[in-house]
Motif scaffolding. Structure first.
Motif, mmCIF file in Angstrom:
data_model
loop_
_atom_site.group_PDB
_atom_site.id
_atom_site.type_symbol
_atom_site.label_atom_id
_atom_site.label_comp_id
_atom_site.label_asym_id
_atom_site.label_seq_id
_atom_site.Cartn_x
_atom_site.Cartn_y
_atom_site.Cartn_z
ATOM 1 N N ASP A 195 28.951 9.872 -26.414
ATOM 2 C CA ASP A 195 29.321 11.059 -27.188
ATOM 3 C C ASP A 195 28.199 11.399 -28.158
ATOM 4 O O ASP A 195 27.883 10.620 -29.058
ATOM 5 N N LEU A 217 29.634 15.095 -33.290
ATOM 6 C CA LEU A 217 30.203 14.511 -34.495
ATOM 7 C C LEU A 217 31.670 14.183 -34.265
ATOM 8 O O LEU A 217 32.346 14.828 -33.456
ATOM 9 N N SER A 218 32.156 13.210 -35.003
ATOM 10 C CA SER A 218 33.572 12.867 -34.927
ATOM 11 C C SER A 218 34.380 13.907 -35.701
ATOM 12 O O SER A 218 33.842 14.691 -36.496
ATOM 13 N N GLU A 219 35.701 13.896 -35.484
ATOM 14 C CA GLU A 219 36.570 14.807 -36.219
ATOM 15 C C GLU A 219 36.457 14.565 -37.720
ATOM 16 O O GLU A 219 36.454 15.503 -38.521
ATOM 17 N N GLU A 220 36.337 13.282 -38.113
ATOM 18 C CA GLU A 220 36.218 12.951 -39.533
ATOM 19 C C GLU A 220 34.910 13.499 -40.117
ATOM 20 O O GLU A 220 34.889 13.965 -41.265
ATOM 21 N N GLN A 221 33.843 13.432 -39.357
ATOM 22 C CA GLN A 221 32.555 13.945 -39.850
ATOM 23 C C GLN A 221 32.575 15.460 -39.992
ATOM 24 O O GLN A 221 32.032 16.017 -40.950
ATOM 25 N N ARG A 222 33.196 16.129 -39.036
ATOM 26 C CA ARG A 222 33.319 17.593 -39.151
ATOM 27 C C ARG A 222 34.199 17.966 -40.346
ATOM 28 O O ARG A 222 33.913 18.936 -41.065
ATOM 29 N N ASP A 278 26.296 9.768 -42.153
ATOM 30 C CA ASP A 278 27.260 10.529 -42.957
ATOM 31 C C ASP A 278 26.602 11.069 -44.233
ATOM 32 O O ASP A 278 26.908 12.173 -44.668
ATOM 33 N N HIS A 312 21.192 7.755 -37.609
ATOM 34 C CA HIS A 312 21.958 6.761 -36.842
ATOM 35 C C HIS A 312 21.145 5.474 -36.678
ATOM 36 O O HIS A 312 21.673 4.359 -36.797
#
Length: 357
Positions: free
Chosen positions: A2, A5-10, A70, A281
């Motif tokens: 993947d 971005l993750s949902e949390e990052q968005r 993040d 990253h």
């Protein structure tokens, strides 16, 4: 695999964009920019309440336990909004203590950084160009004597993380009588800088080896992200201007030359997003690749951002060069990102050396 971005990052970026839009709209930003202090304590307080102060600090010490990526995502939004807050120095100081501090140093300082009870910054540059840890000559010890240049937000900091000879770090409290500073005139009025003077200042070394190089890599990724956000803000401003400003009875955006210039700027910038994502990253997950990746990200993103800023000035015509134009706010933000920690030529040379060329 993947790459998004993750949902949390968005959600984190959406939250910060909403905060910036509500708490620092353009008229307020213009007031702060013209005041030239590079800081708004209420904005910083609000960001700390969101969790920015301890985002990448260990959960055991009150942080959120997230990663450098993040922090870079936060920097992208701060660059978009040109927020005058001490995020850069505070985040890097926290990483330095988390990665290089003793258990006692971490227990004493990290919870205070996470809550914003203490604001910290980093003092790195010596002379006019010695940004890199291997170039620092300030003698380590229980007291420090020397100077550091372009220290971000030193005037508001309670705690300094000072780079020392051999790539070390030392903690110095700004209330120590051996610490003084003078404000330096910088182009970017959203970030204050100072000339730091240390005259026998009481210092406590961080024992962890290798923290300085890792903090440098994190800083390069964060600066690249800030420049990326600022450059996209300039492009959006330019698109809006070209769509409303008329020449010969036609919006500027209808002219082929204008369309091509904007399209070229966008297509040279957007694909570079992956450079700073990967570099940030790598600092946490691929340490062997982080020095090379972060050097490339800083060099390429800040170059592309300067290109976008030049396009914005040109396409705004005569007003693009004026104080009254808001273009200058982000142009100067990008110039800071390009220069701080060394320009693109410095980091391209480092990348070549790392590659064995």
């Amino acid at each position: 695999m993947d790459f998004g971005l993750s949902e949390e990052q968005r959600l984190l970026q959406d939250t910060l964009r909403n905060f910036a839009g509500q708490e620092c709209p353009l008229p307020r930003l213009r007031e702060l920019f013209e005041a030239g202090q590079g800081h708004d304590p209420e904005l910083w307080k609000g960001l700390v309440e969101i969790g920015v102060g301890g985002l990448a600090l260990p959960e055991a010490h009150g942080g959120s336990g997230l990663e450098v990526l993040d922090l870079a995502l936060v920097a992208e939004v701060l660059g978009e909004a040109a927020l005058p807050v001490p995020f850069l120095g505070h985040a890097l100081a926290g990483l330095a203590i988390a990665w290089g501090g003793s258990e006692a140093q971490q227990a004493e300082w990290l919870p205070k950084l996470a809550t914003g009870d203490v604001t910290a910054t980093v003092a790195l540059l010596e002379g006019s160009s010695a940004w890199q840890p291997e170039e620092w000559a300030l003698a380590p010890g229980a007291s420090l004597r020397g100077e550091k240049r372009y220290v971000p937000d030193a005037a508001r900091a309670d705690l300094l993380v000072v780079g020392t000879q051999g790539g070390g770090f030392a903690l110095v409290e700004t209330g120590d009588p051996g610490v003084s500073w003078t404000a330096e005139e910088g182009l970017d009025r959203t970030r204050g800088i100072a000339h730091l003077h240390l005259d026998g200042a009481k210092a406590e070394a961080l024992p962890g080896a290798g923290a300085a190089a890792r903090v440098r890599d994190a800083a390069l990724a964060i600066l690249a992200a800030d420049a990326f956000g600022a450059a996209w803000r300039l492009l959006r401003m330019t698109i809006e201007y070209a769509g409303t400003r008329e020449q010969f009875g036609t919006p500027l955006a209808q002219f082929q030359g204008v369309k091509h210039q904007i399209a070229n700027a966008a297509t040279s910038l957007e694909p570079a997003r992956g450079l700073w994502w990967y570099a940030a990253h790598a600092v946490d997950q691929l340490p062997d690749r982080a020095p090379h990746a972060s050097a490339h990200a800083k060099a390429h993103l800040t170059d592309r951002a300067i290109g976008a800023a030049r396009d914005a000035v040109e396409l705004h015509g005569g007003i693009g060069y004026t104080w009254e134009s808001d273009v200058q706010i982000w142009f100067k933000r990008v110039l800071f990102d390009r220069t701080f920690l060394g320009g693109p030529e410095v980091h391209r040379e480092r990348a070549a050396q790392i590659s064995g060329w």
